[in-house]
Write an enzyme that holds these catalytic residues in place. Structure first.
Site, mmCIF file in Angstrom:
data_model
loop_
_atom_site.group_PDB
_atom_site.id
_atom_site.type_symbol
_atom_site.label_atom_id
_atom_site.label_comp_id
_atom_site.label_asym_id
_atom_site.label_seq_id
_atom_site.Cartn_x
_atom_site.Cartn_y
_atom_site.Cartn_z
ATOM 1 N N GLU A 110 -0.709 -9.478 -0.283
ATOM 2 C CA GLU A 110 -2.223 -9.579 -0.321
ATOM 3 C C GLU A 110 -2.776 -9.417 -1.557
ATOM 4 O O GLU A 110 -3.705 -10.342 -1.931
ATOM 5 C CB GLU A 110 -2.719 -8.474 0.638
ATOM 6 C CG GLU A 110 -2.522 -8.669 2.020
ATOM 7 C CD GLU A 110 -2.898 -7.435 2.882
ATOM 8 O OE1 GLU A 110 -2.441 -6.237 2.656
ATOM 9 O OE2 GLU A 110 -3.325 -7.748 3.942
ATOM 10 N N GLY A 148 0.618 -5.080 1.009
ATOM 11 C CA GLY A 148 -0.708 -4.897 0.152
ATOM 12 C C GLY A 148 -0.084 -5.702 -1.246
ATOM 13 O O GLY A 148 -1.040 -6.405 -1.960
ATOM 14 N N ALA A 192 0.802 -1.135 0.006
ATOM 15 C CA ALA A 192 0.064 0.017 -0.006
ATOM 16 C C ALA A 192 0.747 1.136 -0.015
ATOM 17 O O ALA A 192 2.035 1.234 0.457
ATOM 18 C CB ALA A 192 -1.001 0.084 1.148
ATOM 19 N N GLU A 202 3.211 -5.043 7.999
ATOM 20 C CA GLU A 202 2.601 -4.152 8.540
ATOM 21 C C GLU A 202 2.806 -3.793 10.234
ATOM 22 O O GLU A 202 2.621 -2.573 10.849
ATOM 23 C CB GLU A 202 1.037 -4.264 8.435
ATOM 24 C CG GLU A 202 0.652 -4.102 7.062
ATOM 25 C CD GLU A 202 1.060 -5.114 6.223
ATOM 26 O OE1 GLU A 202 1.737 -5.989 6.611
ATOM 27 O OE2 GLU A 202 0.482 -5.111 4.968
#
Ligand code: NAD
Length: 713
Positions: A105, A102, A61, A125
């Site tokens: 993911e 991300g 992200a 994270e």
């Protein structure tokens, strides 16, 4: 920049393209999603490969978007993952180089994953106080197995793709591709297209179709043969290791949910926990530190493309405590160093210490024997300036006396090749004055390492008034190369870190006068999170060093009030650990600080001479007086431009002074408390007759920000 779309035979390749690491910012997500849609709609396309351009699959992200509307703007990451998962053509993620957060993911949303060996795969994270927020805690345990997934999620550390691919029962990677990744991925995808009925929307066999349904990680089951016992064990481990941070324990809860709850419920649980963590002060502090570290390397008037000087050969003057440690940093980075001294014995001592340090690392298994030998082969010693004149940079680490520095810099000016960078490791002297000993002040800079220089992360880079921009840019880049956190400081007494610590120490002294014992002060601030209280720190560093500095400093500033208790201690010869006694007593060979009745008596006697009736001081007051002393001086440092931003001060304190990471640094902490509240507390302290009212005069910047309801950040 966003995503690219190309067709190879009947395979569409959708490539994330957002340098440097294909962060999943809004524009990238939008274009990527459009690419998937286009491939799905095109009847000539039978399968899709998703990958990343350049140096990464995806670094995850875009954390610059955190907390902003862009972070959740559609298509958000969850939508994108669902889009891959629900795609009616086989989607193959081709993972390489970096696949984190991300990025991983997203890859877990694909039907298949192939990987190049050597890719760093992680869900980091937790390092910014969060848990993965886009299904990582629910899909990774299903794809990889519960234990390895939890290890990755709770540590945040990267694991190599080829290693993950060998784990028994894993479904994370379907293939490791050693040749050209994209070729391999396209071949793999085309084969899957055939297997899944040429890409037609597969109807399950029971419903009349003959296609093999596309596999989805969400449909797998996360299992563990001994789940309850395992999660109990994991919870205990995590509790012990991360007492100040809530996220690691939440990682355990979320991974456990992947076993105990249906997929969609697990996803909701993950989201709930993620959002709650986002609001915690610990998460804010970690995110602040993450950005502050990156921001420290950005200097407002020195553009990132400033040309740099070449530094391939280094010289260090002085092979004492600091010279040796500094040298090790460069040997570790593969840069040859010549150490220069005035006497052969000093050189021998210096080299022996370096050897001893490396040998200890070899013994502990932290350094391989051949690496050790390789590093030592980069080290030369000399007594003659003739042997260093070709060095690209020289770092001086001789005695802290202006006269000695003057002799060294005049000699360097005489012998060093033009363009060589001349650095001083001085901790208190005026770098501009040192530069004035040469005819090339533009080449002179301060490199203030912290002791032990081979261990401590912090490097204060002291920018003189004449220091050339390319010299500054070169030294900052070199700092990164030797794995330091380099922070720029202007020239002033003590630079950023020690200038602030002086005010902290003064407050600590006033606390003794008013009724505290050294151990009460240390205990309160250590409980709050500082690695070491001011008195234990003094004993470690040597109380005589501060004594010498005070003699000089307070002669120059006779009106500056400070507690004489530290001077009285030194007059007793109690210099700290090195003399076996300081603020505390020490047993031979041990570092445990034992309360000293003699010191308490000394303080009480002095207190009586001052006519102060001792009072009970709360831990809160101790902590706030010490920390706000740092904050107020920090505000002055920012206002004077000694630090270009408040976050630089936080980096100095987090990496050089044992400030607790979960508080984000003194300036970040003040922002968390609210600057108005900080100023109110300072007003209260100023009203205390035994404190120093002028001490608590808020710095103009602090007063202004507080009045306007603003923060340092
Ligand atoms: P040190 O006394 O351990 O070492 C100094 C070395 O310099 C000695 O080996 C000495 O022989 C050598 N030397 C003296 N004059 C010399 C000359 N003219 N030419 C060549 N060599 C000479 O001192 P240190 O603790 O390593 O400190 C060195 C510098 O680093 C000082 O400026 C000090 O303020 C600074 N510093 C020290 C610390 C610390 O914690 N010790 C931390 C940061 C900065």
């Amino acid at each position: 920049m966003g995503a690219k779309y190309v067709v190879r035979g009947n395979v569409a390749v959708v490539t994330l393209d957002n340098p440097p690491v294909n962060g999943l910012g809004y524009d990238t997500r939008r274009e990527f999603s459009a690419g998937i849609e286009r491939a799905e709609a095109d009847p000539a396309i039978a399968a899709i490969v998703v990958t990343g351009a350049g140096k990464a699959f995806s670094g995850g992200a875009d954390i610059k978007e955190f907390g902003s509307p862009k972070a959740i703007a559609e298509p958000n990451l969850l939508t994108l993952i669902r889009q891959l998962e629900n795609c009616n053509k086989p989607v193959v993620a081709a993972v390489h180089s970096v696949c984190m957060g991300g990025g991983l993911e997203l890859a877990l949303g694909a039907h298949y994953r192939v990987a190049a060996p050597g890719a760093n795969v992680a869900l980091p994270e937790v390092k910014i106080g969060l848990i993965p927020g886009a299904g990582g805690t629910q899909r990774l345990p299903r794809a990889l197995g519960v234990e390895p997934a939890l290890n990755m999620i709770v540590s945040g550390e990267p694991v190599k793709s080829e290693l993950l691919a060998t784990l028994p029962g894993q479904r994370l990677f379907d293939q490791v591709i050693t040749g050209d990744l994209l070729d391999g991925a396209c071949t793999f995808a085309a084969a899957k297209a055939t297997e899944h009925d040429g890409g037609a929307k597969p109807l399950p066999p029971g419903e009349g179709g003959n296609a093999k349904p596309l596999p989805r990680v969400r449909d797998l089951k996360a299992t563990h043969p001994n789940a309850d016992a395992y999660f109990q064990f994991a919870r205990n481990m995590v509790k012990g290791m991360s007492k100040n941070f809530p996220a690691p324990a939440k990682c355990v809860d979320a991974v456990q949910a992947s076993l105990t709850r249906p997929f969609d419920e697990g996803m909701l649980y993950e989201r709930e926990v993620f959002m709650a963590l986002m609001l915690t002060p610990e998460c804010k502090a970690l995110r602040h530190a993450f950005f502050a570290e990156r921001a420290a390397s950005k200097i407002p008037d020195v553009p990132e493309d400033t040309p740099q000087r070449k530094v391939e050969k280094l010289a260090v003057i002085g092979a004492g405590t600091m010279g040796g440690g500094i040298t090790m940093n460069f040997l570790n980075a593969g840069i040859p160093v010549t150490m220069l001294e005035t006497k052969a014995e000093a050189l021998e001592r210096g080299v022996a210490t370096i050897r001893k340090n490396y040998e200890a690392q070899v013994k502990k298994g932290k350094l391989k024997q051949d690496k050790y030998e390789q590093r030592m082969s980069l080290l030369k010693t000399t007594l003659s300036y003739d042997d260093i004149k070709d060095a690209d940079m020289v770092i001086e680490a001789v005695f802290e006396e202006m006269g000695v520095k003057e002799g060294v810099f005049k000699k360097l000016d005489e012998v060093m090749k033009p363009g060589a960078i001349l650095a001083s490791n001085t901790s208190t002297l005026d770098v501009d004055k040192i530069a004035s000993f040469t005819k090339r002040p533009q080449d002179v800079i301060g490199t203030h390492f912290f002791s032990p220089a081979n261990v401590m992360k912090l490097l204060e880079v002291v920018r003189g008034k004449a220091t050339a921009k390319d010299v500054l840019a070169t030294v900052m880049a070199l700092g990164k190369k030797i794995r330091k956190t380099a922070v720029v400081s202007g020239v002033c007494d003590g630079f950023i870190g020690n200038r602030m610590i002086e005010q902290y120490s003064r407050q600590a002294g006033f606390l003794l006068e008013e009724g505290c014992t050294p151990q009460q002060v240390d205990r309160a601030i250590e409980k709050w999170g500082m690695a070491m209280g001011p008195f234990r720190m003094g004993d470690l560093a040597g109380n005589d060093i501060g004594w010498a500095i005070r003699k000089r400093r307070y002669q120059e500033k006779p009106n500056m009030r400070y507690s004489k208790t530290a001077d009285l201690l030194c007059e007793l010869g109690r210099y700290g650990q090195k003399t076996g006694a300081g603020w505390y007593d020490y047993q031979p060979g041990k570092r445990d600080a034992i309360a000293s009745p003699l010191v308490v008596e000394m303080i009480e006697k002095y207190r009586a001479e001052l006519g102060i009736r001792p009072r009970k001081i709360s831990d809160d007051e101790i902590v706030h007086r010490l920390v706000y002393a740092l904050v107020n001086e920090g505000a002055k440092i920012v206002e004077e431009g000694i630090a270009s931003k408040a976050s630089d001060i936080d980096m100095v304190y987090l990496t050089g002074y044992g400030f607790p990471l979960h508080r984000g640094g003194p300036m970040c902490y003040a922002d968390t408390v609210g600057l108005f509240n900080v100023v109110q507390a300072m007003k209260k302290f100023a009203a205390n007759p035994h404190d120093d009212a002028s001490f608590w005069q808020p710095a103009p910047l602090l007063a202004r920000l507080a009045a306007e309801g603003k923060a340092f950040s």
